[in-house]
Design a protein around this motif. Structure first.
Motif, mmCIF file in Angstrom:
data_model
loop_
_atom_site.group_PDB
_atom_site.id
_atom_site.type_symbol
_atom_site.label_atom_id
_atom_site.label_comp_id
_atom_site.label_asym_id
_atom_site.label_seq_id
_atom_site.Cartn_x
_atom_site.Cartn_y
_atom_site.Cartn_z
ATOM 1 N N GLU A 56 0.834 -1.192 0.000
ATOM 2 C CA GLU A 56 0.000 0.000 0.000
ATOM 3 C C GLU A 56 0.876 1.252 0.000
ATOM 4 O OE1 GLU A 56 -3.182 0.211 -0.366
ATOM 5 O OE2 GLU A 56 -3.452 -1.964 -0.444
ATOM 6 N N GLU A 57 0.495 2.220 -0.837
ATOM 7 C CA GLU A 57 1.228 3.473 -0.912
ATOM 8 C C GLU A 57 0.713 4.442 0.146
ATOM 9 O OE1 GLU A 57 0.313 4.385 -4.943
ATOM 10 O OE2 GLU A 57 2.229 3.653 -5.689
ATOM 11 N N THR A 58 1.609 5.276 0.643
ATOM 12 C CA THR A 58 1.229 6.278 1.630
ATOM 13 C C THR A 58 0.455 7.403 0.951
ATOM 14 O OG1 THR A 58 3.279 7.519 1.334
ATOM 15 C CG2 THR A 58 3.296 5.722 2.944
ATOM 16 N N PRO A 59 -0.304 8.190 1.711
ATOM 17 C CA PRO A 59 -1.019 9.339 1.100
ATOM 18 C C PRO A 59 -0.092 10.306 0.377
ATOM 19 C CG PRO A 59 -1.883 8.890 3.294
ATOM 20 C CD PRO A 59 -0.677 7.989 3.113
ATOM 21 N N CYS A 60 1.116 10.503 0.912
ATOM 22 C CA CYS A 60 2.072 11.385 0.243
ATOM 23 C C CYS A 60 2.481 10.822 -1.115
ATOM 24 C CB CYS A 60 3.300 11.588 1.135
ATOM 25 S SG CYS A 60 4.543 12.703 0.439
ATOM 26 N N GLN A 61 2.722 9.490 -1.174
ATOM 27 C CA GLN A 61 3.076 8.857 -2.441
ATOM 28 C C GLN A 61 1.917 8.918 -3.430
ATOM 29 O OE1 GLN A 61 4.198 5.007 -0.889
ATOM 30 N NE2 GLN A 61 6.402 5.461 -1.021
ATOM 31 N N GLN A 62 0.692 8.702 -2.938
ATOM 32 C CA GLN A 62 -0.479 8.783 -3.810
ATOM 33 C C GLN A 62 -0.645 10.182 -4.382
ATOM 34 O OE1 GLN A 62 -3.796 7.422 -1.493
ATOM 35 N NE2 GLN A 62 -3.102 5.291 -1.426
ATOM 36 N N ASN A 63 -0.425 11.206 -3.560
ATOM 37 C CA ASN A 63 -0.551 12.581 -4.031
ATOM 38 C C ASN A 63 0.498 12.900 -5.097
ATOM 39 O OD1 ASN A 63 -1.778 15.349 -3.642
ATOM 40 N ND2 ASN A 63 0.368 15.799 -3.155
ATOM 41 N N GLN A 64 1.708 12.350 -4.916
ATOM 42 C CA GLN A 64 2.760 12.586 -5.904
ATOM 43 C C GLN A 64 2.443 11.884 -7.224
ATOM 44 O OE1 GLN A 64 6.665 11.474 -4.620
ATOM 45 N NE2 GLN A 64 7.684 12.507 -6.325
ATOM 46 N N VAL A 65 1.850 10.689 -7.147
ATOM 47 C CA VAL A 65 1.470 9.972 -8.362
ATOM 48 C C VAL A 65 0.415 10.753 -9.135
ATOM 49 C CG1 VAL A 65 0.279 7.916 -9.216
ATOM 50 C CG2 VAL A 65 2.102 7.682 -7.529
ATOM 51 N N LEU A 66 -0.575 11.314 -8.423
ATOM 52 C CA LEU A 66 -1.645 12.053 -9.094
ATOM 53 C C LEU A 66 -1.145 13.358 -9.700
ATOM 54 C CD1 LEU A 66 -4.604 11.490 -6.606
ATOM 55 C CD2 LEU A 66 -4.279 10.446 -8.841
ATOM 56 N N ASN A 67 -0.115 13.942 -9.136
ATOM 57 C CA ASN A 67 0.437 15.182 -9.676
ATOM 58 C C ASN A 67 1.481 14.946 -10.762
ATOM 59 O OD1 ASN A 67 -0.604 17.656 -8.126
ATOM 60 N ND2 ASN A 67 -0.138 16.227 -6.472
ATOM 61 N N THR A 68 1.782 13.686 -11.045
ATOM 62 C CA THR A 68 2.786 13.350 -12.054
ATOM 63 C C THR A 68 2.109 12.927 -13.348
ATOM 64 O OG1 THR A 68 4.340 12.613 -10.350
ATOM 65 C CG2 THR A 68 4.757 11.882 -12.603
ATOM 66 N N SER A 69 2.508 13.550 -14.425
ATOM 67 C CA SER A 69 2.000 13.188 -15.748
ATOM 68 C C SER A 69 3.012 12.288 -16.438
ATOM 69 C CB SER A 69 1.762 14.450 -16.590
ATOM 70 O OG SER A 69 1.469 14.102 -17.928
ATOM 71 N N TYR A 70 2.531 11.183 -16.986
ATOM 72 C CA TYR A 70 3.378 10.263 -17.741
ATOM 73 C C TYR A 70 3.177 10.432 -19.246
ATOM 74 C CZ TYR A 70 3.841 8.124 -13.151
ATOM 75 O OH TYR A 70 4.085 7.908 -11.813
ATOM 76 N N ASN A 71 2.554 11.539 -19.615
ATOM 77 C CA ASN A 71 2.284 11.833 -21.021
ATOM 78 C C ASN A 71 3.522 12.470 -21.652
ATOM 79 O OD1 ASN A 71 1.343 12.909 -23.495
ATOM 80 N ND2 ASN A 71 -0.741 12.959 -22.707
ATOM 81 N N PHE A 72 3.955 11.914 -22.765
ATOM 82 C CA PHE A 72 5.155 12.415 -23.430
ATOM 83 C C PHE A 72 4.942 13.830 -23.960
ATOM 84 C CE2 PHE A 72 8.419 12.510 -26.814
ATOM 85 C CZ PHE A 72 9.513 12.124 -26.064
ATOM 86 N N VAL A 73 3.711 14.158 -24.341
ATOM 87 C CA VAL A 73 3.412 15.507 -24.842
ATOM 88 C C VAL A 73 3.611 16.539 -23.731
ATOM 89 C CG1 VAL A 73 1.630 16.989 -25.835
ATOM 90 C CG2 VAL A 73 1.838 14.619 -26.587
ATOM 91 N N ASP A 74 3.199 16.199 -22.500
ATOM 92 C CA ASP A 74 3.407 17.107 -21.378
ATOM 93 C C ASP A 74 4.887 17.335 -21.124
ATOM 94 O OD1 ASP A 74 0.729 17.525 -20.926
ATOM 95 O OD2 ASP A 74 0.544 15.908 -19.460
ATOM 96 N N TYR A 75 5.683 16.290 -21.283
ATOM 97 C CA TYR A 75 7.133 16.427 -21.107
ATOM 98 C C TYR A 75 7.707 17.384 -22.144
ATOM 99 C CZ TYR A 75 12.093 15.223 -21.278
ATOM 100 O OH TYR A 75 13.463 15.295 -21.306
ATOM 101 N N ILE A 76 7.295 17.231 -23.422
ATOM 102 C CA ILE A 76 7.807 18.097 -24.489
ATOM 103 C C ILE A 76 7.391 19.545 -24.258
ATOM 104 C CG2 ILE A 76 7.691 18.581 -26.960
ATOM 105 C CD1 ILE A 76 9.401 16.183 -26.322
#
Length: 457
Positions: A56-76
């Motif tokens: 199980e992930e901690t609430p802090c880890q879950q919040n970081q996952v939701l704020n992270t985009s894995y979309n390559f377009v967002d990276y560009i």
């Protein structure tokens, strides 16, 4: 895969903050754990167990996952706008995506009467340097589609045609300021300054037979291996070009220094050193000899540590090292993965085509690229433990088939034209972006003269 830690432009959360992503992530993790716990038909000799409390992930880890985009377009877009966002990308992601989606297309390169390309390196995003069996050092301009010759360096003794047996290796130092390759005499090495390719120095008096491979330890120290079973350590200083001023036309003639090795060591138990690579993770040199042995040298003391006989290894002519230290050795019909700590074989990657022979190997992230003697490049996914599969057609693996190349008619053996000819891939290299691949070689039989080169992009 790309990762961009997004900051909200308006509102409390960025656009990628979708709570349902957490449930999808948990479902994938559960499926993965069930697959790992599934009992195989044949029990494994080595099994690891995960701690159930860490699932199980901690609430802090879950919040970081939701704020992270894995979309390559967002990276560009984040990179183009130079936003102050934490972002990263897997260097091998681009090449993996291009390979699995069948996007690589070959552009054949016409090399004329050049004989067999043995080694290659990308000098920049538009230039590739390669060495040939006919002792030519060439530079190919990808944009202009033009091949230029670079003069090879003779030693003080001059070099007879008997000592010109091809340029088998070319390597660029970590800072991309120097190019090391073979000289006009195949037992010497030549150093050129980059990006101008001006001659810097020639290394002499180390080997009595052909230099088959070399590798840089850092920006100054270079190691070369030869058929005479000797390993030579060279030091290349930047002040070697500080010659006294000359008068008249002599100042227009390119000048270069002559250097001798810092140390020369015999590789005990070896017969003709065929390949050399530097393992940065373990600070050691790995040497491959034609009698089926792998030899390790301490890179800091330049002393031999051990030698190990490879299991059922025939025609072992290439070796590659992953950044984490894993070794890959190419043999006649399979590729051997070796644990760098014990040199035990951890995986024997059987070739999908019998008798093709492995002629070149390299790592691009977790992908092992394998060049064969039948004009095909295969790609093995180290992490998945299988050949890379196509996303277009899931029933087949990713294979790049080279074009025919060129074979001189006067050198063809009887009945050779009736056979389906494919060139051997003696060398291949990715550019810095991983989106272009240079492949080259020629006919596999030593009696045939010809060449092949191509750019995949």
């Amino acid at each position: 895969m790309s990762k961009t830690l997004k900051r909200p432009v308006a509102g409390t959360h960025p656009h990628c903050y979708i709570p349902s992503r957490l449930e999808e992530r948990r479902a994938r993790n559960r499926a993965l754990r069930q697959e790992r716990r599934r009992k195989p038909d044949k029990p494994d000799d080595f099994v690891t167990y995960e701690d159930s409390d860490s699932e199980e992930e901690t609430p802090c880890q879950q919040n970081q996952v939701l704020n992270t985009s894995y979309n390559f377009v967002d990276y560009i877009r984040s990179r183009e706008s130079d936003l102050r966002e934490s972002r990263s990308i897997d260097p091998a992601y681009a090449s993996r995506h291009i390979l699995t989606h069948d996007m690589f297309k070959e552009t054949p390169i016409s090399l004329g009467n050049i004989n067999k390309v043995f080694c290659s390196q990308w000098l920049s995003n538009r230039q590739v340097v390669f060495g040939t069996k006919c002792n030519k050092l060439m530079v190919y301009d990808v944009n202009m589609r033009r091949v230029d010759a670079i003069p090879t360096l003779p030693n003080r003794n001059g070099g007879s045609p008997d000592t010109q047996s091809g340029i088998h290796a070319c390597q660029i130092n970590p800072s991309h300021s120097l190019l090391a390759t073979g000289a006009r005499h195949s037992a010497d090495i030549a150093i050129y300054r980059l990006p101008t390719l001006d001659p810097l120095c020639i290394g002499e008096n180390a080997h009595t037979d052909w230099v088959f491979d070399m590798c840089w330890l850092d920006d100054q120290f270079l190691v070369s291996g030869s058929r005479d079973t000797k390993l030579a350590l060279w030091r290349v200083n930047e002040d070697l070009m500080d010659f006294p001023e000359t008068k008249g036309c002599e100042q227009d003639v390119p000048r270069y220094a002559h250097i001798s090795p810092v140390s020369v060591k015999d590789c005990r138990g070896a017969q003709k050193i065929r390949a050399v690579c530097f393992n940065r993770e373990y600070r050691e040199l790995a040497l491959l000899s034609l009698n089926g042995y792998l030899h390790l040298f301490n890179a800091e003391t330049f002393s031999q540590k051990l030698s190990r006989k490879l299991p059922n290894c025939q025609e072992n002519v290439c070796i590659a090292c992953q950044p984490n230290g894993l070794y890959a050795v190419g043999c006649r019909s399979y590729t051997l993965l070796l644990d760098p700590r014990t040199l035990q074989a951890v995986k024997k990657i059987a070739s999908r085509y019998s008798g093709c022979g492995i002629r070149s190997a390299s790592f691009q992230g977790n992908i092992l690229t394998i060049g064969t003697g039948m004009g095909m490049l295969m790609f093995y996914d180290i992490r998945a433990g299988k050949y890379l599969e196509s996303c277009i057609n899931s029933s087949r693996t990713v294979v790049l088939k080279a074009s025919r190349g060129y074979v001189f008619p006067e050198e063809e053996i009887d009945g050779f034209q009736q056979l389906k000819y494919t060139p051997a891939i003696y060398t291949h290299c990715y550019d810095s972006s991983g989106t272009r691949l240079f492949t080259a070689g020629g006919p596999l039989p030593a009696t045939l003269i010809g060449n092949y080169a191509g750019i995949w992009q």
